[in-house]
Design an enzyme around this catalytic site. Structure first.
Site, PDB file in Angstrom:
ATOM      1  N   GLU A 111     -93.551   1.969   0.728  1.00  0.00           N
ATOM      2  CA  GLU A 111     -94.044   2.929   1.730  1.00  0.00           C
ATOM      3  C   GLU A 111     -92.861   3.588   2.408  1.00  0.00           C
ATOM      4  OE1 GLU A 111     -96.745   1.460   4.776  1.00  0.00           O
ATOM      5  OE2 GLU A 111     -97.900   0.337   3.293  1.00  0.00           O
ATOM      6  N   GLU A 115     -96.976  -6.339   4.374  1.00  0.00           N
ATOM      7  CA  GLU A 115     -96.430  -6.518   5.730  1.00  0.00           C
ATOM      8  C   GLU A 115     -96.951  -7.729   6.493  1.00  0.00           C
ATOM      9  OE1 GLU A 115     -96.729  -2.871   7.931  1.00  0.00           O
ATOM     10  OE2 GLU A 115     -95.325  -1.866   6.611  1.00  0.00           O
TER      11      GLU A 115
END
Ligand code: GCO
Length: 455
Positions: free
Chosen positions: A356, A163
């Site tokens: 995720e 991220e």
């Protein structure tokens, strides 16, 4: 039944969020160790000093993963545990920890998926400018080479960054995450530019140094828009909205992804951001643009949009009052696991891995010792059914990692949020498999069949 026979059923966690052992055996401090000592920055002054104490309890944790039947576990390495100064002298005990962890996983029949950077940046390198220093690409490459040489005989699946939208946007923009900086937009973009070059260096180092032919991806946030209605106009609006990059912030899919997968920044962003965009030197974009084997993506939700008669061609749709949300306040949007993989695959052509997905829920240990978390089961079932639809429609999705394998330190939110399949009592570090873990075990055992059965 569309889940392919070799589908990866995993769960994920990250070093700083679970390991603890913050100064054990020669580990150096990270920017998160710094941030947690910064008064008033983390919920109730919590820290990852001990966290789940996974550093000492990894054997027990792997045994629990085996009980769930995970075929894979996504972990991250703590860069300053391996290199206390970020570069230079290797901390042998730190590296040896990951050796033992990888062996333990393989012994349990669980494939380790290793993320190189999940935010615990070495403090020593932050003091030298962190991601704002152009040398950070080389620092990261050096670290990746050490890891590849040591673990690359057994680890096959790798991710570079987790991220970038967060560690740049929240870490260097809003300052909510470590290192807590509030930089002008242009400086955030510069830090991101170097981080993407670092990604490129790491991919090169892994390909050069790993004995087992590696499969390499990364794990950005999937900032996804989905069609609010069924017709083609809304679908096209959602696709355009997902790919658009014009607003002056990093919550988009394409700024980093185009750089990494196409070797160029998106034209609409370059036009909209003008001089604020980083001036790429010769070779920068080529370095970022290394061949990848899969597109890992973290998807929790998405935003509905519809076709509109405006310049953009789309507009956001307001959700109805009382729309379902998780404890974090994040909307529950199962469609994100259909449209996310689809739009990503359409643009970048790679197989997709959901690295995720999960929810924060106010779980408690009931009087009888059980942890009942029907919300997690329902959430995951809805999302996985939509993922199955994507696979059914021909989108190559190779795996799914639930976030998280166990409750853990949720960054600025401390221990307020419980994302785990495994409950952790932070007073005793006792672990309890939640009902969702038992349910997920059934899903895995039947390769998704249980998704179609009453819970
Ligand atoms: C992430 C974060 C995780 C979070 C999870 C829930 O990759 O966003 O990497 O560390 O814990 O997303 O917020």
């Amino acid at each position: 039944m569309p889940f392919p026979a070799d589908f990866t059923w995993g769960a994920a966690a990250a070093s700083y969020q679970i390991e603890g052992g913050h100064d054990a055996d020669g580990k150096g401090p990270s920017v998160w160790d710094m941030m947690c000592r910064w008064e008033g920055r983390i919920h109730e002054g919590h820290s990852g000093d001990v966290a789940c104490d996974h550093y000492h309890r990894y054997r027990e944790d792997v045994a629990l993963m085996k009980q769930i039947g995970l075929t894979a576990y996504r972990l991250s390495l703590s860069w300053p545990r391996i290199l206390p100064e970020g570069v230079g002298t290797v901390n042998e005990p730190g590296l040896a920890f990951y050796d033992r962890l990888v062996d333990e996983l393989l012994g349990a029949g669980i494939e380790p998926w290793v993320t190189l950077f999940h935010w615990d940046f070495p403090l020593a390198l932050f003091r030298r400018g962190g991601w704002l220093n152009r040398d950070s690409a080389e620092w990261f490459g050096e670290y990746a080479a050490i890891v590849a040489a040591r673990l690359g005989d057994r680890v096959r699946c790798w991710m570079t960054h987790n991220e970038p939208q967060c560690f740049i946007g929240l870490g260097h923009g809003s300052g909510v995450h470590a290192p807590g900086l509030k930089l002008p937009f242009s400086e955030q973009l510069l830090a991101g530019h170097h981080a993407m070059m670092a990604h490129g260096r790491a991919v090169q180092a892994l390909r050069q140094g790993a004995k087992r032919p590696p499969r390499i991806g990364w794990a950005p946030v999937g900032v996804i828009k989905y069609p609010a209605g069924n017709d083609e106009a809304h679908l096209e609006a959602a696709r355009r909205a997902t790919y658009a990059c014009t607003e002056r912030h990093l919550w988009n899919l394409t700024w980093f992804s185009d750089a990494v997968l196409k070797g160029e920044y998106p034209a609409d962003a370059l036009e909209a951001w003008g001089d604020e965009a980083p001036a790429a030197r010769n070779g920068d974009m080529a370095l970022m643009h290394q061949p990848l084997d899969f597109f890992g993506v973290n998807i929790y939700n998405a935003l509905p949009v519809k076709a509109a008669d405006n310049a953009a061609g789309y507009e956001e749709v307001k959700r109805y009052e009382g729309f379902p949300i998780t404890l974090f306040g994040w909307p529950i949007e199962p469609d994100s696991l259909y449209w996310g993989p689809r739009f990503i695959h359409e643009r970048y052509g790679l197989p997709v891995v959901v690295t995720e997905n999960g929810l924060s829920n106010p779980d408690v240990i009931d009087l009888d010792g059980r942890v009942r978390d029907p919300q997690r089961i329902d959430f995951t079932r809805r999302y996985l059914l939509r993922l199955e639809d994507a696979i059914g429609d021909g989108i190559p999705v190779e795996g799914y990692f639930h976030w998280s394998v166990m409750d853990n330190f949720e960054w600025a939110e401390g221990y307020k949020h419980r994302f785990g399949l495994i409950y952790v009592d932070y007073r005793t570090r006792q672990r309890v498999l939640k009902d969702s873990a038992h349910w997920y075990a059934k899903v895995i055992a039947g390769n998704g069949k249980a998704l179609h059965e009453a819970v």
